[in-house]
Design a protein around this motif. Structure first.
Motif, PDB file in Angstrom:
ATOM      1  N   LEU A 310       0.798  -1.226   0.000  1.00 47.29           N
ATOM      2  CA  LEU A 310       0.000   0.000   0.000  1.00 47.29           C
ATOM      3  C   LEU A 310       0.830   1.275   0.000  1.00 47.29           C
ATOM      4  CD1 LEU A 310      -2.960  -0.929   2.360  1.00 47.29           C
ATOM      5  CD2 LEU A 310      -2.684  -1.330  -0.095  1.00 47.29           C
ATOM      6  N   ASN A 311       2.060   1.228   0.527  1.00 46.38           N
ATOM      7  CA  ASN A 311       2.834   2.471   0.585  1.00 46.38           C
ATOM      8  C   ASN A 311       4.318   2.168   0.802  1.00 46.38           C
ATOM      9  OD1 ASN A 311       3.205   5.202   0.422  1.00 46.38           O
ATOM     10  ND2 ASN A 311       2.064   5.725   2.263  1.00 46.38           N
ATOM     11  N   ILE A 312       5.130   3.203   0.626  1.00 46.41           N
ATOM     12  CA  ILE A 312       6.562   3.151   0.909  1.00 46.41           C
ATOM     13  C   ILE A 312       6.815   4.093   2.078  1.00 46.41           C
ATOM     14  CG2 ILE A 312       8.877   3.621  -0.002  1.00 46.41           C
ATOM     15  CD1 ILE A 312       7.676   3.159  -2.814  1.00 46.41           C
ATOM     16  N   SER A 313       7.591   3.658   3.041  1.00 45.78           N
ATOM     17  CA  SER A 313       7.803   4.458   4.249  1.00 45.78           C
ATOM     18  C   SER A 313       8.554   5.748   3.940  1.00 45.78           C
ATOM     19  CB  SER A 313       8.585   3.647   5.285  1.00 45.78           C
ATOM     20  OG  SER A 313       9.919   3.439   4.843  1.00 45.78           O
ATOM     21  N   GLU A 314       8.298   6.757   4.739  1.00 45.42           N
ATOM     22  CA  GLU A 314       9.034   8.016   4.611  1.00 45.42           C
ATOM     23  C   GLU A 314      10.522   7.797   4.845  1.00 45.42           C
ATOM     24  OE1 GLU A 314       7.468  11.010   7.141  1.00 45.42           O
ATOM     25  OE2 GLU A 314       5.576  11.206   6.047  1.00 45.42           O
ATOM     26  N   GLU A 315      10.847   6.901   5.796  1.00 43.75           N
ATOM     27  CA  GLU A 315      12.247   6.664   6.152  1.00 43.75           C
ATOM     28  C   GLU A 315      13.044   6.039   5.014  1.00 43.75           C
ATOM     29  OE1 GLU A 315       9.748   6.574   9.875  1.00 43.75           O
ATOM     30  OE2 GLU A 315       9.609   5.781   7.834  1.00 43.75           O
ATOM     31  N   SER A 316      12.360   5.493   4.024  1.00 42.89           N
ATOM     32  CA  SER A 316      13.059   4.871   2.890  1.00 42.89           C
ATOM     33  C   SER A 316      13.528   5.905   1.876  1.00 42.89           C
ATOM     34  CB  SER A 316      12.162   3.843   2.202  1.00 42.89           C
ATOM     35  OG  SER A 316      12.910   2.931   1.440  1.00 42.89           O
ATOM     36  N   HIS A 317      13.073   7.150   2.035  1.00 44.54           N
ATOM     37  CA  HIS A 317      13.505   8.264   1.177  1.00 44.54           C
ATOM     38  C   HIS A 317      13.305   7.954  -0.311  1.00 44.54           C
ATOM     39  CE1 HIS A 317      15.223  10.547   4.518  1.00 44.54           C
ATOM     40  NE2 HIS A 317      15.651   9.381   4.966  1.00 44.54           N
ATOM     41  N   GLY A 318      12.170   7.347  -0.630  1.00 43.66           N
ATOM     42  CA  GLY A 318      11.841   7.096  -2.036  1.00 43.66           C
ATOM     43  C   GLY A 318      12.477   5.858  -2.617  1.00 43.66           C
ATOM     44  N   ASN A 319      13.316   5.160  -1.847  1.00 43.93           N
ATOM     45  CA  ASN A 319      13.925   3.929  -2.341  1.00 43.93           C
ATOM     46  C   ASN A 319      12.870   2.826  -2.302  1.00 43.93           C
ATOM     47  OD1 ASN A 319      15.406   1.539  -2.766  1.00 43.93           O
ATOM     48  ND2 ASN A 319      17.255   2.456  -1.901  1.00 43.93           N
ATOM     49  N   ALA A 320      12.464   2.365  -3.481  1.00 46.91           N
ATOM     50  CA  ALA A 320      11.381   1.383  -3.590  1.00 46.91           C
ATOM     51  C   ALA A 320      11.897  -0.031  -3.734  1.00 46.91           C
ATOM     52  CB  ALA A 320      10.477   1.741  -4.765  1.00 46.91           C
ATOM     53  N   ALA A 321      13.124  -0.294  -3.294  1.00 47.50           N
ATOM     54  CA  ALA A 321      13.662  -1.650  -3.353  1.00 47.50           C
ATOM     55  C   ALA A 321      12.659  -2.624  -2.756  1.00 47.50           C
ATOM     56  CB  ALA A 321      14.986  -1.732  -2.589  1.00 47.50           C
ATOM     57  N   GLY A 322      12.373  -3.704  -3.474  1.00 52.12           N
ATOM     58  CA  GLY A 322      11.463  -4.723  -2.987  1.00 52.12           C
ATOM     59  C   GLY A 322      10.034  -4.559  -3.429  1.00 52.12           C
ATOM     60  N   ILE A 323       9.696  -3.441  -4.062  1.00 54.42           N
ATOM     61  CA  ILE A 323       8.302  -3.276  -4.481  1.00 54.42           C
ATOM     62  C   ILE A 323       7.918  -4.345  -5.497  1.00 54.42           C
ATOM     63  CG2 ILE A 323       8.708  -1.642  -6.392  1.00 54.42           C
ATOM     64  CD1 ILE A 323       6.177  -0.125  -5.296  1.00 54.42           C
ATOM     65  N   GLY A 324       8.911  -4.844  -6.251  1.00 53.86           N
ATOM     66  CA  GLY A 324       8.649  -5.882  -7.230  1.00 53.86           C
ATOM     67  C   GLY A 324       8.346  -7.235  -6.623  1.00 53.86           C
ATOM     68  N   LEU A 325       8.557  -7.402  -5.321  1.00 54.95           N
ATOM     69  CA  LEU A 325       8.138  -8.618  -4.638  1.00 54.95           C
ATOM     70  C   LEU A 325       6.625  -8.651  -4.488  1.00 54.95           C
ATOM     71  CD1 LEU A 325      10.891  -8.598  -1.897  1.00 54.95           C
ATOM     72  CD2 LEU A 325      10.602 -10.413  -3.578  1.00 54.95           C
ATOM     73  N   GLY A 326       5.992  -7.482  -4.631  1.00 54.84           N
ATOM     74  CA  GLY A 326       4.547  -7.401  -4.565  1.00 54.84           C
ATOM     75  C   GLY A 326       3.910  -7.633  -5.924  1.00 54.84           C
ATOM     76  N   ASN A 327       2.588  -7.807  -5.905  1.00 53.00           N
ATOM     77  CA  ASN A 327       1.828  -8.030  -7.138  1.00 53.00           C
ATOM     78  C   ASN A 327       0.935  -6.867  -7.511  1.00 53.00           C
ATOM     79  OD1 ASN A 327       1.749 -10.925  -5.477  1.00 53.00           O
ATOM     80  ND2 ASN A 327       2.485 -11.076  -7.584  1.00 53.00           N
ATOM     81  N   VAL A 328       0.533  -6.094  -6.527  1.00 57.50           N
ATOM     82  CA  VAL A 328      -0.321  -4.938  -6.775  1.00 57.50           C
ATOM     83  C   VAL A 328       0.042  -3.869  -5.769  1.00 57.50           C
ATOM     84  CG1 VAL A 328      -2.162  -5.891  -5.319  1.00 57.50           C
ATOM     85  CG2 VAL A 328      -2.718  -4.138  -7.021  1.00 57.50           C
TER      86      VAL A 328
END
Length: 439
Positions: A310-328
């Motif tokens: 559902l979201n990426i944490s603020e602490e990740s500073h926009g780094n979306a590493a791992g989002i591809g492990l998700g399906n939606v």
């Protein structure tokens, strides 16, 4: 994301009958923990071999990484105080490979987001992406050390030991890996990632021996966390112990402390947030049962059909590493992506990053994303087994679909707390079971 695609996404919807209520449950883990953190740090360091190597007047580089380690600021601060008490002069440096967009300011910002600042740790923070080559592995990559750390008289690392999300071997996440990847900065990270998981398994232990003989590394503080992410144990390791059976034994202990999902098969896993502060892969592959690395077999333990992010944490500073492990996922999450930081981290990771930053099916809001997850999970709505978590590092509190009630009641480690409605606001954003304010 371009305006035309956003416009198209906002009109997409695939209605499905979501559950009306969820069961709020608590999971019980064996959870020893340390309450007095400064006292525990001092006890671990007292008389330890690495501190015996530090003499009055020495400049000492203290390495801190990019992971969301519990109590990291107070741990680093106490290490700094203990080194200063020896008459030495400590400073802190980011030991985090390519994170923070592979820039010195980005790495300082990354540390600050974890609470590590000059004020919080009582020492200056020196950041650079420059490195010094310190040796080369036989039939392997060159090894490097952070240039600021290399100019010091001694280097001391602070890191957590835990199972890695990309590979499994005798040495995984811990002090040896921080020496090779963290101190090696982007240059060192790229060099060893070229060899993939087999390279880590093959090279981490012998690399530690080169850091022992060719650098000023004196050792480090190895941390273990319990299943709730609380500090459980601390061990001061001499440089001669880094990357040896001593670290392997701590890894096995950490493996037994890991949080896990309490079901073998889940049709839809909903994750409120992913981020580098939770795991190097955004979500812990050991928890979700997916690894998504070319040429690496999947374990499917647990067996999860669909993952909704559902979201990426603020602490990740926009780094979306791992989002591809998700399906939606949601448009809110995708709009938060810093592509420079994400792709820098992904390409530096080599084969590890190829699939894990692929953007999943993106829907305009939480409701629509969950409807897609339900439509695509391979089960009719009334049979779909849902599990909802905040992130993969905090698994004490879960929410599950009502059809898992009997499984919950049959598990002595699970406790049913309440039944809670599934609610969305007028924009389709989930507000229950979680409070999810606008960020």
């Amino acid at each position: 994301m371009n305006a035309q695609l956003v416009e198209q996404i906002t009109h997409l919807r695939f209605p499905a009958q979501l559950p009306e209520t969820l069961l709020e449950i608590e999971q019980d883990f064996p959870a020893p923990r340390i309450d007095n953190i400064p006292a525990a740090v001092r006890a671990a360091l007292a008389g330890s071999k690495p501190l015996q190597r530090i003499q009055p007047g020495m400049r000492v580089a203290v390495g801190a990484g990019s992971r969301g380690i519990t109590n990291l600021p107070v741990i680093v601060r106490t290490v700094v105080e203990e080194i200063r008490a020896l008459g030495a002069h400590p400073f802190v440096f980011p030991a985090m490979g390519s994170h923070g967009g592979a820039t010195a300011p980005g790495q300082i910002e990354m540390l600050a987001s974890l609470g590590v600042t000059p004020q919080s740790v009582g020492a200056e923070i020196l950041a650079t992406m420059e490195v010094k080559e310190i040796g080369r592995l036989s039939d392997g990559p060159p090894l490097y050390q952070d240039a600021n750390a290399a100019t010091a008289d001694a280097t001391f690392l602070v890191n957590r030991i835990k199972p890695h999300t990309d590979f499994h071997g005798q040495i995984e996440s811990g002090l040896a890996k921080m020496a090779v990847i963290g101190m090696g900065k982007d240059t060192g990270a790229q060099a060893i990632h070229l060899y993939g998981g087999r390279g880590f398994i093959r090279f981490l232990a012998p690399a530690a021996r080169i850091y022992e003989t060719n650098t000023n590394l004196v050792g480090g503080l190895a941390l273990l966390e319990n299943a709730f992410g609380e500090t459980d144990e601390m061990h001061a390791l001499d440089v001669s112990e880094v990357g040896t059976t001593v670290e392997t034994a701590l890894l096995e202990k950490a493996r037994g402390l890991m949080p896990r999902l309490p079901f073998d098969a889940i049709d839809i896993l909903v994750i409120k947030e992913i981020g580098k502060n939770f795991s190097g892969t955004g979500m812990d592959t050991n928890v979700v049962g997916r690894i998504m690395i070319p040429r690496t077999p999947e374990t499917h333990q647990p067996d999860v059909a669909v993952i909704a992010v559902l979201n990426i944490s603020e602490e990740s500073h926009g780094n979306a590493a791992g989002i591809g492990l998700g399906n939606v996922t949601t448009l809110r999450a995708v709009n938060r992506i810093d592509w420079m930081a994400t792709y820098t981290n992904s390409v530096t990771s080599g084969i590890f990053g190829m699939q894990r930053v692929n953007v999943p099916i993106t829907m305009a809001d939480d409701r629509r994303a969950l409807e897609v997850a339900l439509r695509c999970c391979g089960e009719p709505p009334e049979h779909a087994r849902w599990v909802w978590i905040n992130n993969t590092s905090k698994l004490r509190r879960l929410w599950v679909s009502p059809n898992l009630r009997s499984a919950v009641e049959a598990n002595a480690h699970l406790r049913l707390i309440a039944e809670t409605p599934l609610r969305f606001d007028e924009s389709g954003r989930l507000v229950s079971p979680w409070e999810m304010p606008e960020k």
